[in-house]
Design a protein around this motif. Structure first.
Motif: not given
Length: 431
Positions: A244-254, A287-293, A333-342
């Motif tokens: 349920x985390x935001x990949x974009x924020x994860x990328x930009x801040x960590x 990222x792969x684990x996030x997409x599978x989840x 970026x792809x993970x962030x799009x997936x998190x937004x339903x794309x």
């Protein structure tokens, strides 16, 4: 670092003499500085400078009759190199050799001072974070450097044991030895050299206690520590991205700050050890684990498994530029799009116009994205896509204005400078 405070000439100026950060470089470059002035600029004791002069020849070169020897701007520049390498845990004799060999005709004093500032800031950050290893098992936490072992000066003390002038080199050797005793993995050139005090050797400096509260927030320093120990599991655990985390924020801040800081570090790695590759691999795994989840969660909620890309609607295709290794930013970026339903897919394999056109014809994407880390990438894919599919939205992540001038002039072809901007632009047409 051994005093627990940043060097006066490296982080905030010297309050005692009214020095401001903007004035530091000019003052350091002034000819004929006395040992006390140089010591303040570098954040070391005068006795330490005298030791470096006596043992390694890093002393003042200017001399006039009836006056003490004075440090020239070149002398101070070499001392900056010595100070930085000492903080990074390099043996004093090796640090001195490097300082004496530096080519000052191609390296400016401003650059050397910036490097010293960055090293001191890093060491200070590490000091202030003493105890923040909540995400790592105790056995995995790296050994603390000199002055952080909670010995006779009290737990959490940043002050060194008092040393006399002749002991300065021995203490530095102890700091370097502690760095070399870290758990196996690429050896980072970081450490701390306790400085000889400028007061009576018998007088104990008061211990400086840490004021920062202890927390378990993961920072880029935590991740770099795990990477430099060669601990893949710890790196992946620290980078872990909840469903349920935001990949974009994860990328930009960590992740992105960690990549940048690690790239700026000098590391002595053994054959077969590649810290940057380890970090990249761990990032892709997370990222792969996030997409599978995410897919599992969607399947549970809708009862529909992910179909073949040719059967998907509103899919976004992401390409890397020719001759450019797939940037990690593209996966984020792809993970962030997936998190937004794309639905997003990354095109791997040969990056050429023919292959791109085949995929676009088959998949019929709502948008395509070119992500590159190159300053002047090959844009043949962009031109080919626009010529054959003139109303297809094509987004290009480019920071270079010169390269942007080579893009087709069309409202369907957009150049975007930042990660966040690219995400917003794609979401505007894909959602």
């Amino acid at each position: 670092m051994s005093t627990g405070r940043p060097a006066q000439g490296a982080t905030g100026g010297d309050p005692a003499d009214g020095t401001t950060p903007d004035e530091i470089t000019d003052q350091v470059n002034e000819p004929g500085l006395a040992v006390a002035a140089v010591a303040r600029r570098l954040g070391v004791a005068p006795a330490t400078l005298r030791t470096w002069d006596r043992r390694y020849g890093l002393g003042p070169s200017e001399h006039s009759a009836g006056a003490h020897r004075r440090y020239s701007s070149d002398d101070v520049a070499r001392l900056m190199v010595m100070r930085r390498l000492a903080l990074e845990g390099v043996a004093p004799v090796d640090a001195a050799r490097a300082a004496l060999a530096v080519d000052l005709t191609t390296t400016s004093s401003e650059q050397l001072e910036d490097e010293l500032r960055e090293t001191i800031a890093h060491v200070d950050e590490e000091s202030q974070r003493h105890g923040r290893r909540g995400d790592l098992p105790l056995a995995e936490a790296p050994r603390r450097l000199v002055g952080l072992d909670g010995d006779s000066q009290g737990e959490g003390s940043l002050a060194p044991r008092p040393t006399v002038e002749g002991d300065a080199d021995t203490s530095a050797g102890a700091a370097a030895a502690q760095v070399s005793s870290l758990p196996t993995g690429p050896r980072s050139l970081r450490g701390a050299e306790p400085e000889a005090p400028d007061t009576d050797p018998g007088q104990q400096r008061p211990a400086l206690r840490l004021a920062a509260p202890v927390d378990s927030t993961v920072t880029s320093i935590d991740v770099i520590d795990a990477v430099l120990r060669g601990n893949v599991a710890a790196t992946e655990r620290l980078l872990a991205l909840d469903v349920d985390e935001d990949p974009a924020q994860w990328w930009l801040t960590l992740v992105e700050p960690t990549l940048r800081k690690l790239a700026a570090r000098t590391v002595l790695a053994k054959p077969g050890e590649a810290p940057e590759m380890l970090l990249a691999s761990a990032t892709l795994k997370v990222i792969a684990d996030f997409i599978r989840a995410r897919e599992e969660k969607t399947a549970q909620e809708t009862g529909v498994r992910s179909p073949h890309p040719s059967q998907m609607k509103k899919i976004v295709l992401l390409f890397a530029a020719a001759d450019d290794a797939q940037p990690l930013a593209m996966h984020a970026l792809a993970a962030a799009l997936v998190s937004q339903g794309v639905t997003a897919r990354i095109v791997t394999g040969p990056a050429n116009a023919h292959r791109a056109l085949e995929l676009v014809t088959m998949v019929r994407p709502v948008a395509t994205v070119l992500v590159t880390s190159l300053s002047r990438p090959e844009l043949g894919i962009v031109h080919a896509l626009h010529e054959t599919h003139p109303e297809l939205s094509v987004f290009v992540g480019l920071s270079s204005d010169d390269a942007a001038a080579d893009l087709p002039q069309s409202r369907f072809v957009s150049r975007v400078r930042s990660f966040q901007g690219l995400l917003h632009e794609v979401l505007a047409v894909a959602v």
